[in-house]
Design a protein around this motif. Structure first.
Motif, short mmCIF file in Angstrom:
data_model
loop_
_atom_site.label_atom_id
_atom_site.label_comp_id
_atom_site.label_asym_id
_atom_site.label_seq_id
_atom_site.Cartn_x
_atom_site.Cartn_y
_atom_site.Cartn_z
N LYS A 15 0.87 -1.17 0.00
CA LYS A 15 0.00 0.00 0.00
C LYS A 15 0.91 1.22 0.00
CE LYS A 15 -2.62 1.55 3.62
NZ LYS A 15 -3.65 1.42 4.66
N PRO A 16 0.73 2.14 -0.93
CA PRO A 16 1.62 3.29 -0.97
C PRO A 16 1.40 4.21 0.24
CG PRO A 16 -0.12 3.57 -2.56
CD PRO A 16 -0.25 2.17 -2.00
N VAL A 21 2.36 9.83 -1.53
CA VAL A 21 1.45 9.97 -2.67
C VAL A 21 1.07 11.44 -2.88
CG1 VAL A 21 -0.89 9.43 -3.48
CG2 VAL A 21 0.54 7.64 -2.53
N GLN A 22 0.90 12.18 -1.77
CA GLN A 22 0.56 13.60 -1.87
C GLN A 22 1.75 14.45 -2.27
OE1 GLN A 22 -1.19 14.86 1.82
NE2 GLN A 22 -2.91 13.45 1.64
N GLY A 23 2.95 13.89 -2.24
CA GLY A 23 4.15 14.62 -2.64
C GLY A 23 4.67 15.56 -1.57
N ILE A 24 4.39 15.28 -0.30
CA ILE A 24 4.82 16.14 0.79
C ILE A 24 6.24 15.72 1.21
CG2 ILE A 24 4.37 16.81 3.18
CD1 ILE A 24 1.39 16.21 2.56
N GLU A 25 7.16 16.67 1.19
CA GLU A 25 8.54 16.38 1.58
C GLU A 25 8.76 16.61 3.06
OE1 GLU A 25 11.33 18.40 -0.89
OE2 GLU A 25 10.31 17.79 -2.72
N TYR A 26 8.13 17.64 3.63
CA TYR A 26 8.31 17.99 5.03
C TYR A 26 6.94 18.06 5.70
CZ TYR A 26 9.33 20.76 9.17
OH TYR A 26 9.41 21.20 10.46
N VAL A 27 6.78 17.36 6.81
CA VAL A 27 5.52 17.36 7.55
C VAL A 27 5.58 18.50 8.56
CG1 VAL A 27 4.00 16.04 9.04
CG2 VAL A 27 5.28 14.88 7.26
N ASP A 28 4.70 19.49 8.40
CA ASP A 28 4.70 20.67 9.26
C ASP A 28 3.69 20.49 10.38
OD1 ASP A 28 5.40 23.17 10.14
OD2 ASP A 28 4.07 24.23 8.76
N ARG A 49 1.58 0.32 10.84
CA ARG A 49 0.85 -0.75 10.14
C ARG A 49 -0.62 -0.40 9.96
NH1 ARG A 49 1.92 -2.73 15.22
NH2 ARG A 49 0.07 -3.09 16.49
N THR A 50 -1.16 0.47 10.83
CA THR A 50 -2.55 0.89 10.73
C THR A 50 -2.72 2.00 9.71
OG1 THR A 50 -2.76 0.41 13.08
CG2 THR A 50 -4.54 1.65 12.07
N SER A 51 -1.84 2.98 9.77
CA SER A 51 -1.98 4.15 8.89
C SER A 51 -1.35 3.94 7.52
CB SER A 51 -1.36 5.37 9.56
OG SER A 51 0.01 5.17 9.80
N GLY A 52 -0.41 3.00 7.39
CA GLY A 52 0.20 2.71 6.10
C GLY A 52 1.26 3.71 5.68
N VAL A 53 1.89 4.37 6.64
CA VAL A 53 2.90 5.39 6.35
C VAL A 53 4.28 4.74 6.37
CG1 VAL A 53 3.82 7.61 7.13
CG2 VAL A 53 1.45 7.08 7.50
N HIS A 57 8.30 9.01 7.08
CA HIS A 57 7.18 9.93 7.32
C HIS A 57 6.52 9.67 8.67
CE1 HIS A 57 7.15 10.71 2.82
NE2 HIS A 57 7.44 11.85 3.40
N GLN A 58 6.57 8.43 9.17
CA GLN A 58 6.02 8.15 10.49
C GLN A 58 6.82 8.92 11.55
OE1 GLN A 58 3.30 6.60 11.34
NE2 GLN A 58 3.59 6.57 13.54
N ALA A 59 8.13 8.95 11.41
CA ALA A 59 8.97 9.69 12.35
C ALA A 59 8.67 11.19 12.27
CB ALA A 59 10.44 9.43 12.05
N GLN A 60 8.50 11.72 11.05
CA GLN A 60 8.17 13.13 10.89
C GLN A 60 6.78 13.44 11.44
OE1 GLN A 60 8.58 14.37 6.82
NE2 GLN A 60 10.80 14.07 6.80
#
Length: 79
Positions: A15-16, A21-28, A49-53, A57-60
């Motif tokens: 699962k992507p 997929v949204q093309g976000i490089e930095y999570v603000d 595993r629930t959110s599929g990240v 990106h999970q760390a961010q």
């Protein structure tokens, strides 16, 4: 007693990552519309595993959510 036969596992579907997929490089931390889907109804951070990240990106996301909580943009818990 004979040993039980092992069950074959289903192949995992890839699962992507929704952030990739949204093309976000930095999570603000100020982007609450991005952060809200990754919180459950009790305002806890959802697992990877629930959110599929993906791991990066999970760390961010977790850092941004914790930052937003400190700035009082997101509650720590809900009752």
């Amino acid at each position: 007693m004979p040993p039980k036969p092992k069950k074959a596992r289903k192949p995992k579907k890839d699962k992507p990552c929704p952030v990739c997929v949204q093309g976000i490089e930095y999570v603000d931390y100020k982007d609450l519309s991005l952060l809200k889907p990754f919180l459950n109804e009790r305002a806890k951070i959802k697992a990877r595993r629930t959110s599929g990240v993906c791991a990066q990106h999970q760390a961010q996301l977790s850092g941004a959510i914790k930052n937003a909580r400190e700035m009082a943009l997101i509650p720590y818990t809900t009752r």
